[in-house]
Design a protein around this motif. Sequence first.
Motif, PDB file in Angstrom:
ATOM      1  N   LEU A  13     -46.703  61.886 -19.122  1.00 46.49           N
ATOM      2  CA  LEU A  13     -46.606  63.540 -19.122  1.00 46.49           C
ATOM      3  C   LEU A  13     -45.120  63.930 -19.503  1.00 46.49           C
ATOM      4  O   LEU A  13     -45.008  64.881 -20.299  1.00 46.49           O
ATOM      5  N   ALA A  16     -45.366  64.277 -22.909  1.00 50.90           N
ATOM      6  CA  ALA A  16     -46.019  65.465 -23.467  1.00 50.90           C
ATOM      7  C   ALA A  16     -45.359  66.994 -23.199  1.00 50.90           C
ATOM      8  O   ALA A  16     -45.226  67.793 -23.663  1.00 50.90           O
ATOM      9  N   VAL A  17     -44.765  66.945 -21.950  1.00 51.21           N
ATOM     10  CA  VAL A  17     -44.096  67.987 -21.409  1.00 51.21           C
ATOM     11  C   VAL A  17     -42.792  68.013 -20.949  1.00 51.21           C
ATOM     12  O   VAL A  17     -42.506  67.614 -19.884  1.00 51.21           O
ATOM     13  N   MET A  40     -56.932  64.116 -19.422  1.00 53.80           N
ATOM     14  CA  MET A  40     -56.755  65.269 -20.630  1.00 53.80           C
ATOM     15  C   MET A  40     -57.255  66.629 -20.339  1.00 53.80           C
ATOM     16  O   MET A  40     -58.263  66.756 -20.117  1.00 53.80           O
ATOM     17  N   GLN A  44     -53.473  67.947 -23.223  1.00 49.43           N
ATOM     18  CA  GLN A  44     -52.298  67.182 -22.432  1.00 49.43           C
ATOM     19  C   GLN A  44     -52.543  66.372 -21.465  1.00 49.43           C
ATOM     20  O   GLN A  44     -53.726  66.457 -20.933  1.00 49.43           O
ATOM     21  N   PHE A  46     -52.674  64.997 -17.804  1.00 45.30           N
ATOM     22  CA  PHE A  46     -52.808  66.012 -16.813  1.00 45.30           C
ATOM     23  C   PHE A  46     -53.337  65.493 -15.231  1.00 45.30           C
ATOM     24  O   PHE A  46     -53.737  64.651 -15.238  1.00 45.30           O
ATOM     25  N   PRO A 337     -42.338  72.889 -17.290  1.00 46.20           N
ATOM     26  CA  PRO A 337     -43.726  72.476 -17.016  1.00 46.20           C
ATOM     27  C   PRO A 337     -44.077  72.925 -15.417  1.00 46.20           C
ATOM     28  O   PRO A 337     -43.240  72.994 -14.693  1.00 46.20           O
ATOM     29  N   MET A 374     -52.810  77.728 -20.456  1.00 45.10           N
ATOM     30  CA  MET A 374     -52.333  76.785 -21.302  1.00 45.10           C
ATOM     31  C   MET A 374     -52.606  76.854 -22.781  1.00 45.10           C
ATOM     32  O   MET A 374     -51.760  76.392 -23.684  1.00 45.10           O
ATOM     33  N   PRO A 379     -47.253  75.234 -20.091  1.00 45.22           N
ATOM     34  CA  PRO A 379     -47.492  73.882 -19.886  1.00 45.22           C
ATOM     35  C   PRO A 379     -47.827  73.640 -18.524  1.00 45.22           C
ATOM     36  O   PRO A 379     -46.953  73.521 -17.828  1.00 45.22           O
TER      37      PRO A 379
END
Length: 467
Positions: A13, A16-17, A40, A44, A46, A337, A374, A379
């Motif tokens: 994560l 990603a964020v 995902m 993303q 998750f 996020p 989203m 995010p």
Amino acid sequence: MRAWHKGMLALSLAAAVAGCGQGRPQGAVAARAVAPAIRMVEGQPFMWGVSTAGYQWEGHDSASQWKAWEQAGHAPDQNVAAADGLNRHAEDLDLTAGMGCNAFRTSIEWSRIEPTEGVIDPAGVAFYHRLLDGIRARGLTPIVTLHHFTHPEWFAKKGGWEQEANVATFERYVAFCAREFGPKVQWWITFNEPNVYVAGGWLAAGLPPGRKSPLAAIGVAKRLGRAHAAAYRALHAQDPDAKVSFNWYTAEWALSGLMDAQEEDQALRATTHDDAMAAMAKDERSGQRTIDYTSFDYYCKLSLRDVLNLPRQDRWQAYPEGFYKALKRYHARYRLPILVAENGMATWEGLPRADGWTRANHLVAHVKAMQQAMREGVPVLGYVHWSITDNWEWGSFSPRFGLYRVECRQQEFTRIPTDGVPAYQGVIQAGGASPELQLRFPAPRADGSLPMPALPGPATLLGLPPR
Ligand code: BGC
């Protein structure tokens, strides 16, 4: 570094964020942990989780201020064993992993760890180690709350949050947790719903200490902010990679129609105490941010009538659009996020709701709203559903929030799946609220009736190709 950690680093994560990662070496315990299962959503990584809290789920707690509150006769039901999570945590973790989840949120009960001031109970500490090991062994990421409306009665007797010196006492407890459990936990929530806690404890008198003093409430709110900042520093001193926040209660207020969009937005910010949240998210001395991610709980739309009727949680108005709006609002304000720490729905004693919402269609509709946000660039790190089982709803066992039904009042602890279980399983498997799930679990109309599935037309019945 173990191979799975490297894999997690790549897919984390964090990558990603905005730096909120979870791949990191965790010392000897890593050997006992399974890599958090990767899920995902909207491209993303998750966290799909369930949420609970120590006092509401574990039971068998005799040293907290909530126990004293009950014994003083302030709660209609007595919480003896809650959902017996203390003894049945392994079963509940299996059920969580069985739905496909990869995260589990609960709280550490300070009173179980330190029932008497300055005296640590090894049995309490051992319990949380077992619990955290169990969470990690099933590929679930632990999300740990340090104060979920409860603390030891001795802390309350010392003046609780009305005494400035007690901020340091809380900090000492947090530093202990960071040292003891930090190697197993990265995601921390210091205070659960500080706004509900202050309003319930110092304005509405529905939660201990049951005061009605706006002046005291202001002092407590400030002190919680200081305690949060101190906890933030303590957790980061132990682990610079820790991810720390608090979860704010938010609702959509039924104001629409009375004002224009801008006025409505301002009113919404005021009624959801957004400025108070922003103040708590900053160190009052340095002005530095004290949250690594934004976190909030969302349940419903509230009108004045609902506020007067709060104990009937099964009548809270489901309003998925409000969830979407809250996600957008918090993203616009913090640009961090977001972890949805709680969302869910109550029935009364497990009976069907008059408005046609079921746990299944409520869950699907809210996940759909979240995905819309989203797709528009918000995010979201994870969605953590309240709750894995029915539990102690702060004074009563009647409101049922569990994905699994449990007759806590009768101390009959069999876990019985509700319609929320296949729905959540389906959502996780599909990576969200797929069109099939929306058809299978349609949201009710305003009058509570469920839309009828489309009937086949004459062309279909005659086997003609669709036009
Ligand atoms: C709290 C939980 C509570 C849930 C449902 C949240 O306000 O964090 O403790 O059980 O909502 O009312």
